[in-house]
Write a protein that holds these residues in place. Structure first.
Motif, PDB file in Angstrom:
ATOM      1  N   ASP A 175     -47.883   6.978  35.867  1.00  0.00           N
ATOM      2  CA  ASP A 175     -47.444   6.468  34.366  1.00  0.00           C
ATOM      3  C   ASP A 175     -48.059   6.223  33.152  1.00  0.00           C
ATOM      4  O   ASP A 175     -48.087   6.759  32.236  1.00  0.00           O
ATOM      5  CB  ASP A 175     -46.319   5.144  34.705  1.00  0.00           C
ATOM      6  CG  ASP A 175     -45.198   5.237  35.473  1.00  0.00           C
ATOM      7  OD1 ASP A 175     -44.749   6.603  35.433  1.00  0.00           O
ATOM      8  OD2 ASP A 175     -44.672   4.627  35.794  1.00  0.00           O
ATOM      9  N   TYR A 223     -41.111   5.221  20.464  1.00  0.00           N
ATOM     10  CA  TYR A 223     -40.662   3.784  21.023  1.00  0.00           C
ATOM     11  C   TYR A 223     -39.543   3.298  19.991  1.00  0.00           C
ATOM     12  O   TYR A 223     -39.373   2.299  19.839  1.00  0.00           O
ATOM     13  CB  TYR A 223     -41.840   2.962  20.882  1.00  0.00           C
ATOM     14  CG  TYR A 223     -42.761   3.043  19.702  1.00  0.00           C
ATOM     15  CD1 TYR A 223     -42.497   2.224  18.361  1.00  0.00           C
ATOM     16  CD2 TYR A 223     -43.668   3.882  19.547  1.00  0.00           C
ATOM     17  CE1 TYR A 223     -43.388   2.153  17.388  1.00  0.00           C
ATOM     18  CE2 TYR A 223     -44.677   4.092  18.346  1.00  0.00           C
ATOM     19  CZ  TYR A 223     -44.375   2.960  17.390  1.00  0.00           C
ATOM     20  OH  TYR A 223     -45.217   3.196  15.994  1.00  0.00           O
ATOM     21  N   ARG A 259     -41.249   7.277  29.766  1.00  0.00           N
ATOM     22  CA  ARG A 259     -40.503   6.182  30.279  1.00  0.00           C
ATOM     23  C   ARG A 259     -40.949   5.021  29.714  1.00  0.00           C
ATOM     24  O   ARG A 259     -40.250   4.226  29.290  1.00  0.00           O
ATOM     25  CB  ARG A 259     -40.582   5.981  31.903  1.00  0.00           C
ATOM     26  CG  ARG A 259     -39.283   5.520  32.484  1.00  0.00           C
ATOM     27  CD  ARG A 259     -39.490   5.402  34.172  1.00  0.00           C
ATOM     28  NE  ARG A 259     -39.511   6.918  34.695  1.00  0.00           N
ATOM     29  CZ  ARG A 259     -38.355   7.521  34.868  1.00  0.00           C
ATOM     30  NH1 ARG A 259     -37.308   6.905  34.638  1.00  0.00           N
ATOM     31  NH2 ARG A 259     -38.515   8.763  35.406  1.00  0.00           N
ATOM     32  N   ARG A 260     -42.220   4.926  29.381  1.00  0.00           N
ATOM     33  CA  ARG A 260     -42.700   3.770  28.826  1.00  0.00           C
ATOM     34  C   ARG A 260     -42.212   3.347  27.577  1.00  0.00           C
ATOM     35  O   ARG A 260     -42.002   2.293  27.050  1.00  0.00           O
ATOM     36  CB  ARG A 260     -44.280   3.555  28.787  1.00  0.00           C
ATOM     37  CG  ARG A 260     -44.789   3.535  30.363  1.00  0.00           C
ATOM     38  CD  ARG A 260     -46.500   3.057  30.327  1.00  0.00           C
ATOM     39  NE  ARG A 260     -46.842   3.200  31.567  1.00  0.00           N
ATOM     40  CZ  ARG A 260     -47.671   2.752  31.971  1.00  0.00           C
ATOM     41  NH1 ARG A 260     -48.733   2.049  31.292  1.00  0.00           N
ATOM     42  NH2 ARG A 260     -48.205   2.516  33.460  1.00  0.00           N
ATOM     43  N   HIS A 272     -38.751   2.159  27.183  1.00  0.00           N
ATOM     44  CA  HIS A 272     -38.483   0.938  27.548  1.00  0.00           C
ATOM     45  C   HIS A 272     -38.952  -0.025  26.227  1.00  0.00           C
ATOM     46  O   HIS A 272     -38.404  -0.951  25.956  1.00  0.00           O
ATOM     47  CB  HIS A 272     -39.355   0.329  28.859  1.00  0.00           C
ATOM     48  CG  HIS A 272     -38.833   0.859  30.141  1.00  0.00           C
ATOM     49  ND1 HIS A 272     -37.314   0.795  30.448  1.00  0.00           N
ATOM     50  CD2 HIS A 272     -39.437   1.329  31.300  1.00  0.00           C
ATOM     51  CE1 HIS A 272     -37.257   1.437  31.572  1.00  0.00           C
ATOM     52  NE2 HIS A 272     -38.563   1.561  32.183  1.00  0.00           N
ATOM     53  N   ARG A 273     -39.960   0.330  25.520  1.00  0.00           N
ATOM     54  CA  ARG A 273     -40.516  -0.295  24.416  1.00  0.00           C
ATOM     55  C   ARG A 273     -39.284  -0.307  23.402  1.00  0.00           C
ATOM     56  O   ARG A 273     -39.032  -1.293  22.781  1.00  0.00           O
ATOM     57  CB  ARG A 273     -41.693   0.499  23.812  1.00  0.00           C
ATOM     58  CG  ARG A 273     -42.767  -0.338  23.898  1.00  0.00           C
ATOM     59  CD  ARG A 273     -44.130   0.207  23.431  1.00  0.00           C
ATOM     60  NE  ARG A 273     -44.231  -0.007  21.840  1.00  0.00           N
ATOM     61  CZ  ARG A 273     -45.144   0.496  21.176  1.00  0.00           C
ATOM     62  NH1 ARG A 273     -45.938   1.602  21.834  1.00  0.00           N
ATOM     63  NH2 ARG A 273     -44.938   0.134  19.895  1.00  0.00           N
ATOM     64  N   GLU A 292     -36.066  -0.002  23.875  1.00  0.00           N
ATOM     65  CA  GLU A 292     -34.963  -0.855  24.109  1.00  0.00           C
ATOM     66  C   GLU A 292     -35.142  -2.186  23.757  1.00  0.00           C
ATOM     67  O   GLU A 292     -34.130  -3.083  23.141  1.00  0.00           O
ATOM     68  CB  GLU A 292     -34.872  -0.857  25.511  1.00  0.00           C
ATOM     69  CG  GLU A 292     -33.879   0.218  26.207  1.00  0.00           C
ATOM     70  CD  GLU A 292     -34.242   0.618  27.497  1.00  0.00           C
ATOM     71  OE1 GLU A 292     -35.001  -0.076  28.197  1.00  0.00           O
ATOM     72  OE2 GLU A 292     -33.211   1.600  27.993  1.00  0.00           O
ATOM     73  N   ARG A 293     -36.643  -2.727  23.528  1.00  0.00           N
ATOM     74  CA  ARG A 293     -36.803  -4.148  22.975  1.00  0.00           C
ATOM     75  C   ARG A 293     -36.560  -4.209  21.739  1.00  0.00           C
ATOM     76  O   ARG A 293     -36.235  -5.314  21.067  1.00  0.00           O
ATOM     77  CB  ARG A 293     -38.382  -4.499  23.401  1.00  0.00           C
ATOM     78  CG  ARG A 293     -38.552  -4.717  24.826  1.00  0.00           C
ATOM     79  CD  ARG A 293     -39.796  -5.110  25.021  1.00  0.00           C
ATOM     80  NE  ARG A 293     -40.485  -6.083  24.148  1.00  0.00           N
ATOM     81  CZ  ARG A 293     -41.639  -6.376  23.788  1.00  0.00           C
ATOM     82  NH1 ARG A 293     -42.511  -5.458  23.941  1.00  0.00           N
ATOM     83  NH2 ARG A 293     -41.998  -7.253  22.806  1.00  0.00           N
ATOM     84  N   ARG A 332     -32.772   6.430  26.268  1.00  0.00           N
ATOM     85  CA  ARG A 332     -32.886   6.958  27.911  1.00  0.00           C
ATOM     86  C   ARG A 332     -33.842   7.867  27.962  1.00  0.00           C
ATOM     87  O   ARG A 332     -34.564   8.444  26.868  1.00  0.00           O
ATOM     88  CB  ARG A 332     -31.459   7.512  28.164  1.00  0.00           C
ATOM     89  CG  ARG A 332     -31.159   8.803  27.245  1.00  0.00           C
ATOM     90  CD  ARG A 332     -29.917   9.461  27.691  1.00  0.00           C
ATOM     91  NE  ARG A 332     -29.428  10.450  27.000  1.00  0.00           N
ATOM     92  CZ  ARG A 332     -28.262  10.831  26.347  1.00  0.00           C
ATOM     93  NH1 ARG A 332     -27.288   9.787  26.641  1.00  0.00           N
ATOM     94  NH2 ARG A 332     -28.059  11.930  25.504  1.00  0.00           N
ATOM     95  N   ARG A 333     -34.410   8.193  29.182  1.00  0.00           N
ATOM     96  CA  ARG A 333     -35.509   9.077  29.296  1.00  0.00           C
ATOM     97  C   ARG A 333     -34.791  10.314  29.550  1.00  0.00           C
ATOM     98  O   ARG A 333     -33.685  10.610  30.148  1.00  0.00           O
ATOM     99  CB  ARG A 333     -35.965   8.606  30.602  1.00  0.00           C
ATOM    100  CG  ARG A 333     -37.486   9.452  30.804  1.00  0.00           C
ATOM    101  CD  ARG A 333     -37.664  10.052  32.153  1.00  0.00           C
ATOM    102  NE  ARG A 333     -38.790  11.037  32.154  1.00  0.00           N
ATOM    103  CZ  ARG A 333     -38.496  12.004  32.582  1.00  0.00           C
ATOM    104  NH1 ARG A 333     -37.467  12.695  32.886  1.00  0.00           N
ATOM    105  NH2 ARG A 333     -39.629  12.847  32.485  1.00  0.00           N
TER     106      ARG A 333
END
Ligand code: SAM
Length: 258
Positions: free
Chosen positions: A59, A105, A135-136, A139-140, A142-143, A183-184
């Motif tokens: 990752d 992001y 993926r990272r 996730h960022r 989404e915040r 989404r990824r």
């Protein structure tokens, strides 16, 4: 002669599905080697064995080789064209469906969310999907939290309405966030969802080979609804728009021929 970069690419594809063969080799190889040179391994083959064993190492590596640079209202003149020319036409769609392909992001997706909220009112019916291979950053995104640097081009009144000031940056408010999903997704590998009114694919395919870039543009054109728009980056263009059912509409913006 054995080509260790090709062997590494084959191994990485087996491991992750990611196809390095579709990225410009010189740039990508330079980036990978400069990363691997700093690792306690003898070369690419040993590094592959390391990332095969450790999801965390994998990752971190993927995070470093994908270039995630972004910010809200990046290239403001492009967004101004979007606001004045494209958004008025999108009003007719209900809901308006927007895809930020290679969203990093989320700065681009959040920018469009701000713009549609400002132009159409807070209760407007629109959905924005952001996708990225990394993926990272997904996730960022989404915040919905952005640094001061990310926010520097956001007009003050927009910033105040849709974000909350926090110690180290700005948090998007729920009224804005609820329009967005992330989404990824690998643009070189996954099937695209259909029926978009607007697709933004900016500063992503610049790292791809010409062939891969053209394939992605063709795929994006296909999933636009007739009359929908594709926006590319400010240094990019679609090689042969008419061949894939698009027509140039505004600078860096193409319309799908109805
Ligand atoms: C420079 S950023 C662009 C972000 C945003 N579109 C902008 O213009 O500000 C490029 C993004 O493309 C993503 N990317 C690279 N290859 C991809 C692929 N095959 N599928 C989806 N995203 C990809 C990277 O992870 C990175 O986050």
């Amino acid at each position: 002669m054995a080509d260790e970069y090709i062997d590494f690419s084959t191994g990485l594809k087996r491991l992750t599905g990611i196809d390095l063969g579709s990225y410009k080799r010189q740039q990508m190889e330079r980036r990978i080697r400069s990363y691997v040179d700093r690792m306690p391994v003898s070369g690419l083959a040993e590094f592959l064995r390391l990332i095969e064993k450790s999801q965390e190492e994998l990752d971190t590596f993927l995070d470093r080789i994908t270039i995630n640079v972004s910010e809200l209202y990046r290239n403001p003149e492009q967004y101004e064209t979007l606001r004045t020319k494209v958004v008025p036409e999108l009003r007719a769609a209900n809901p308006i469906r927007v895809w930020s392909a290679g969203c990093s992001y989320g700065a681009e997706a959040f920018t469009v969310a701000c713009m549609l909220s400002e132009e159409l009112g807070g209760t407007a019916h629109f959905e924005i999907v952001g996708s990225d291979i990394d993926r990272r950053v997904v996730h960022r995104a989404e915040r919905g939290f952005f640094s001061d640097a990310d926010m520097r081009s956001v007009p003050a009144k927009v910033r105040e309405r849709w974000f909350e000031r926090q110690d180290s940056g700005f948090q998007a408010r729920e009224q804005l966030k609820h329009h967005l999903r992330f989404r990824r997704e690998d643009l070189l590998h996954d099937r695209f969802q259909n029926g978009w009114d607007l697709v933004l694919c900016r500063n992503v395919v610049i790292y791809f080979t010409d062939k891969a870039r053209d394939q992605v543009h063709q795929g994006l054109a296909k999933v636009l609804r007739p009359g929908g728009y594709l926006m590319v980056g400010s240094t990019e263009r679609v090689a042969d728009p008419h061949a894939i059912g698009l027509e140039p509409a505004y600078p860096f913006i193409y319309r799908k021929v109805a």
